[in-house]
Each structure stands twice: as structure tokens, then as C-alpha cells.
Design a protein around this motif. Structure first.
Motif, PDB file in Angstrom:
ATOM      1  N   ASP A   1       0.815  -1.227   0.000  1.00 12.52           N
ATOM      2  CA  ASP A   1       0.000   0.000   0.000  1.00 12.52           C
ATOM      3  C   ASP A   1       0.846   1.273   0.000  1.00 12.52           C
ATOM      4  N   PHE A   2       2.054   1.184   0.573  1.00 15.54           N
ATOM      5  CA  PHE A   2       2.899   2.396   0.638  1.00 15.54           C
ATOM      6  C   PHE A   2       3.492   2.751  -0.720  1.00 15.54           C
ATOM      7  N   ASN A   3       3.454   1.811  -1.663  1.00 13.89           N
ATOM      8  CA  ASN A   3       3.938   2.091  -3.016  1.00 13.89           C
ATOM      9  C   ASN A   3       2.811   2.464  -3.974  1.00 13.89           C
ATOM     10  N   ALA A   4       1.569   2.247  -3.550  1.00 12.54           N
ATOM     11  CA  ALA A   4       0.432   2.440  -4.452  1.00 12.54           C
ATOM     12  C   ALA A   4       0.117   3.926  -4.615  1.00 12.54           C
ATOM     13  N   ALA A   5      -0.334   4.283  -5.803  1.00  8.95           N
ATOM     14  CA  ALA A   5      -0.682   5.680  -6.069  1.00  8.95           C
ATOM     15  C   ALA A   5      -1.972   6.070  -5.359  1.00  8.95           C
ATOM     16  N   ASP A   6      -2.896   5.125  -5.228  1.00 12.61           N
ATOM     17  CA  ASP A   6      -4.181   5.428  -4.583  1.00 12.61           C
ATOM     18  C   ASP A   6      -4.803   4.140  -4.041  1.00 12.61           C
ATOM     19  N   ALA A   7      -5.966   4.292  -3.386  1.00  7.65           N
ATOM     20  CA  ALA A   7      -6.626   3.132  -2.774  1.00  7.65           C
ATOM     21  C   ALA A   7      -7.026   2.107  -3.822  1.00  7.65           C
ATOM     22  N   GLU A   8      -7.475   2.589  -4.971  1.00  4.81           N
ATOM     23  CA  GLU A   8      -7.961   1.672  -6.003  1.00  4.81           C
ATOM     24  C   GLU A   8      -6.874   0.687  -6.438  1.00  4.81           C
ATOM     25  N   GLU A   9      -5.647   1.180  -6.496  1.00 10.15           N
ATOM     26  CA  GLU A   9      -4.537   0.308  -6.883  1.00 10.15           C
ATOM     27  C   GLU A   9      -4.350  -0.819  -5.865  1.00 10.15           C
ATOM     28  N   VAL A  10      -4.540  -0.501  -4.589  1.00 16.26           N
ATOM     29  CA  VAL A  10      -4.433  -1.528  -3.544  1.00 16.26           C
ATOM     30  C   VAL A  10      -5.603  -2.500  -3.634  1.00 16.26           C
ATOM     31  N   LEU A  11      -6.796  -1.950  -3.792  1.00 13.94           N
ATOM     32  CA  LEU A  11      -7.996  -2.796  -3.798  1.00 13.94           C
ATOM     33  C   LEU A  11      -8.015  -3.730  -5.002  1.00 13.94           C
ATOM     34  N   ALA A  12      -7.412  -3.296  -6.093  1.00 13.19           N
ATOM     35  CA  ALA A  12      -7.394  -4.137  -7.296  1.00 13.19           C
ATOM     36  C   ALA A  12      -6.733  -5.477  -7.016  1.00 13.19           C
ATOM     37  N   THR A  13      -5.734  -5.486  -6.146  1.00 12.74           N
ATOM     38  CA  THR A  13      -5.054  -6.752  -5.847  1.00 12.74           C
ATOM     39  C   THR A  13      -5.998  -7.721  -5.130  1.00 12.74           C
ATOM     40  N   PHE A  14      -6.936  -7.172  -4.353  1.00 12.40           N
ATOM     41  CA  PHE A  14      -7.880  -8.042  -3.635  1.00 12.40           C
ATOM     42  C   PHE A  14      -9.076  -8.428  -4.502  1.00 12.40           C
ATOM     43  N   ARG A  15      -9.329  -7.639  -5.547  1.00 10.63           N
ATOM     44  CA  ARG A  15     -10.361  -8.064  -6.498  1.00 10.63           C
ATOM     45  C   ARG A  15      -9.819  -9.166  -7.400  1.00 10.63           C
ATOM     46  N   ASP A  16      -8.531  -9.037  -7.737  1.00 11.48           N
ATOM     47  CA  ASP A  16      -7.902 -10.073  -8.562  1.00 11.48           C
ATOM     48  C   ASP A  16      -7.783 -11.384  -7.793  1.00 11.48           C
ATOM     49  N   GLU A  17      -7.421 -11.261  -6.538  1.00 10.54           N
ATOM     50  CA  GLU A  17      -7.267 -12.448  -5.684  1.00 10.54           C
ATOM     51  C   GLU A  17      -7.988 -12.171  -4.373  1.00 10.54           C
ATOM     52  N   PRO A  18      -9.259 -12.557  -4.274  1.00 13.55           N
ATOM     53  CA  PRO A  18     -10.067 -12.206  -3.092  1.00 13.55           C
ATOM     54  C   PRO A  18      -9.462 -12.717  -1.789  1.00 13.55           C
ATOM     55  N   PRO A  19      -9.703 -12.007  -0.710  1.00 19.09           N
ATOM     56  CA  PRO A  19      -9.213 -12.458   0.600  1.00 19.09           C
ATOM     57  C   PRO A  19      -9.872 -13.777   0.988  1.00 19.09           C
ATOM     58  N   ARG A  20      -9.124 -14.560   1.773  1.00 21.24           N
ATOM     59  CA  ARG A  20      -9.626 -15.860   2.207  1.00 21.24           C
ATOM     60  C   ARG A  20      -9.560 -15.945   3.730  1.00 21.24           C
ATOM     61  N   ALA A  21     -10.343 -16.856   4.277  1.00 24.87           N
ATOM     62  CA  ALA A  21     -10.359 -17.052   5.726  1.00 24.87           C
ATOM     63  C   ALA A  21      -8.949 -17.313   6.239  1.00 24.87           C
ATOM     64  N   GLY A  22      -8.608 -16.651   7.331  1.00 26.83           N
ATOM     65  CA  GLY A  22      -7.311 -16.868   7.959  1.00 26.83           C
ATOM     66  C   GLY A  22      -6.220 -15.949   7.474  1.00 26.83           C
ATOM     67  N   ASP A  23      -6.508 -15.151   6.441  1.00 28.63           N
ATOM     68  CA  ASP A  23      -5.484 -14.227   5.938  1.00 28.63           C
ATOM     69  C   ASP A  23      -5.086 -13.201   7.004  1.00 28.63           C
ATOM     70  N   ILE A  24      -3.807 -12.855   7.002  1.00 28.34           N
ATOM     71  CA  ILE A  24      -3.317 -11.707   7.777  1.00 28.34           C
ATOM     72  C   ILE A  24      -2.817 -10.693   6.754  1.00 28.34           C
ATOM     73  N   VAL A  25      -3.483  -9.539   6.718  1.00 30.37           N
ATOM     74  CA  VAL A  25      -3.242  -8.533   5.683  1.00 30.37           C
ATOM     75  C   VAL A  25      -2.384  -7.410   6.259  1.00 30.37           C
ATOM     76  N   LEU A  26      -1.308  -7.087   5.541  1.00 30.75           N
ATOM     77  CA  LEU A  26      -0.403  -6.014   5.972  1.00 30.75           C
ATOM     78  C   LEU A  26      -0.794  -4.689   5.311  1.00 30.75           C
ATOM     79  N   LEU A  27      -1.141  -3.708   6.144  1.00 34.75           N
ATOM     80  CA  LEU A  27      -1.433  -2.353   5.672  1.00 34.75           C
ATOM     81  C   LEU A  27      -0.675  -1.374   6.562  1.00 34.75           C
ATOM     82  N   HIS A  28      -0.698  -0.101   6.227  1.00 34.67           N
ATOM     83  CA  HIS A  28       0.005   0.927   6.992  1.00 34.67           C
ATOM     84  C   HIS A  28      -0.926   2.120   7.224  1.00 34.67           C
ATOM     85  N   ASP A  29      -1.199   2.435   8.494  1.00 30.96           N
ATOM     86  CA  ASP A  29      -2.058   3.600   8.756  1.00 30.96           C
ATOM     87  C   ASP A  29      -1.258   4.904   8.687  1.00 30.96           C
ATOM     88  N   SER A  30      -0.018   4.813   8.237  1.00 31.49           N
ATOM     89  CA  SER A  30       0.788   6.009   7.960  1.00 31.49           C
ATOM     90  C   SER A  30       0.652   6.449   6.503  1.00 31.49           C
TER      91      SER A  30
END
Ligand SMILES: [Zn+2]
Length: 227
Positions: free
Chosen positions: A159-188
Motif C-alpha cells: 500500500d505504501f507504493n500504491a498511487a491510490d486506494a484503487e490500486e491496492v484494492l485491485a489486488t484483492f479483487r484479482d485475488e479475493p481475501p480468504r479465511a485466515g489471511d493476515i493482511v499487511l497495511l500501513h495507517d501512515s
């Protein structure tokens, strides 16, 4: 550094060797998924993330830098008040590759010893995430000596390399989240709240529930007791 054992997430996923000290995902966690936020709390963006989580009644884990907790105590208290988990991402976020064991231990110990307004310990005992995801023999030594557990991740949308939120979300639309996933994001990251809002829509669509890491892990990994 010569002789240093540096372990990547791929290595772990392939070998499964660090299971006693490290978790990348928890596929047996029912319909649960954990969103984790590194490097905060941030004086502006963390509040926006909290609002986005509240809007979806979701819970999350914030791997905070200790010096940020010291600098923004009200924000730290607000994260906890809203039912989220504060965890240990070291006091000053140094690179661990060339750091002595004593320094690594101090980085984690000083965050575990931080207290909130009610004088109780602020962060979840025993859960650590080393800066930059660096795992070496000295970090493992800390885990063994203190009963600590490394929370890694299996989804990193950069997410820190992405230009905007849509670029990040596209990765989850391409490969949907699954049960048990631990997702790394940055609130900075400025677009973090927009990512969270979109992520939680996707998570709901696939029938998952966002919970804290401790809930995902079954509430068992917190064996270390802060001094
Ligand atoms: Zn970090």
C-alpha cells in the motif's frame, strides 16, 4: 551480516519451520480475517482508519511504533477504546539486521512496558512484528526467551507504493481475501482509510469477518508478561 539467518515469508510458507514462533496466516480460523496496520499511530490518518473500521463494525490490530504511542497518547487510548488491539512494532523502528540482541530486546521490552491512561499495559503481551519484517536469529532468541510470537502476514498489497486506494484494492479483487489471511497495511499512508472501506466491502462480500490478530489466533499466543 555474515552467518545471519534471514528468513523471508516465502521461506516460511515453504518450510513451515518457524511455526512455534511465527504465524503468517491461520486458515483454520473459520470465517475470520485479520487486518493489521503498521507504523502508526499517525496524527491524521489513524483516526480516519478508525472511522472506516467503525462504519463496518470491524476490529483490527495496530502494530504501533512505540515512539508514536508516546507522542500521541490520546490516539493510542482511542484505538483501544474502540475495541482494537495495539501491538508491538518496536520502539524506534530500526533495521534489525545489524542490531545486537540487547538492542533488539530493548526495542520490544520498552514498548511492552508502556502504559495507558489507566496505568494498565497498552499493547498485547507477547505479540511482535519486527520492523521491515526482518527475522534473524536474535529475533528468534527474543521469542524463545520471552515467550513472544511473531505476527507476519500472507497478504501484502504494498500500500505504501500504491498511487491510490484503487490500486491496492485491485489486488484483492484479482485475488479475493480468504479465511485466515493476515493482511499487511500501513495507517501512515494517506489513502489507508479508503483502502479499509473498500477492503471491508470486499471482505463482507466473500462472507468474512475482520477481527483482531489475537482473536484470529484464538487468544492463545500471549504468553509473555510485561515487566
Ligand atoms: Zn514498519
Amino acid at each position: 551480516m555474515t552467518g545471519e539467518l534471514t528468513i523471508s515469508a516465502k521461506w516460511w510458507l515453504k518450510r513451515n519451520a518457524l511455526r512455534p514462533w511465527m504465524t503468517c496466516a491461520r486458515p483454520s480460523a473459520g470465517n475470520r480475517i485479520a487486518l493489521t496496520f503498521d507504523d502508526g499511530p499517525h496524527p491524521r490518518f489513524t483516526s480516519e482508519v478508525l472511522d472506516a473500521l467503525d462504519a463496518h463494525a470491524a476490529k483490527a490490530t495496530f502494530f504501533c511504533i512505540g515512539s508514536n504511542l508516546v507522542e500521541h497518547p490520546a490516539l493510542a487510548a482511542e484505538i483501544a477504546r474502540r475495541g482494537h488491539e495495539l501491538s508491538n512494532h518496536s520502539m524506534t523502528h530500526p533495521g534489525f539486521a545489524g542490531l545486537a540482541y540487547r538492542s533488539i530486546a530493548r526495542e520490544f521490552d520498552s514498548v511492552f512496558s508502556l502504559t495507558g491512561p489507566d496505568r494498565s499495559h497498552l499493547v498485547t503481551p507477547g505479540l511482535i512484528r519486527p520492523p521491515y519484517g526482518t527475522i534473524n536469529l536474535r529475533v528468534l532468541q527474543y521469542c524463545i526467551a520471552h515467550g513472544a510470537h511473531i505476527v507476519y502476514w500472507n497478504r501484502d498489497p504494498k500500500d505504501f507504493n500504491a498511487a491510490d486506494a484503487e490500486e491496492v484494492l485491485a489486488t484483492f479483487r484479482d485475488e479475493p481475501p480468504r479465511a485466515g489471511d493476515i493482511v499487511l497495511l500501513h495507517d501512515s499512508v494517506p489513502h489507508c482509510a479508503a483502502v479499509v472501506a473498500g477492503m471491508l466491502d470486499i471482505i463482507a462480500t466473500v462472507g468474512l469477518e475482520a477481527v483482531t490478530v489475537s482473536t484470529l489466533l484464538g487468544g492463545e499466543p500471549s504468553r509473555a508478561v510485561p515487566r
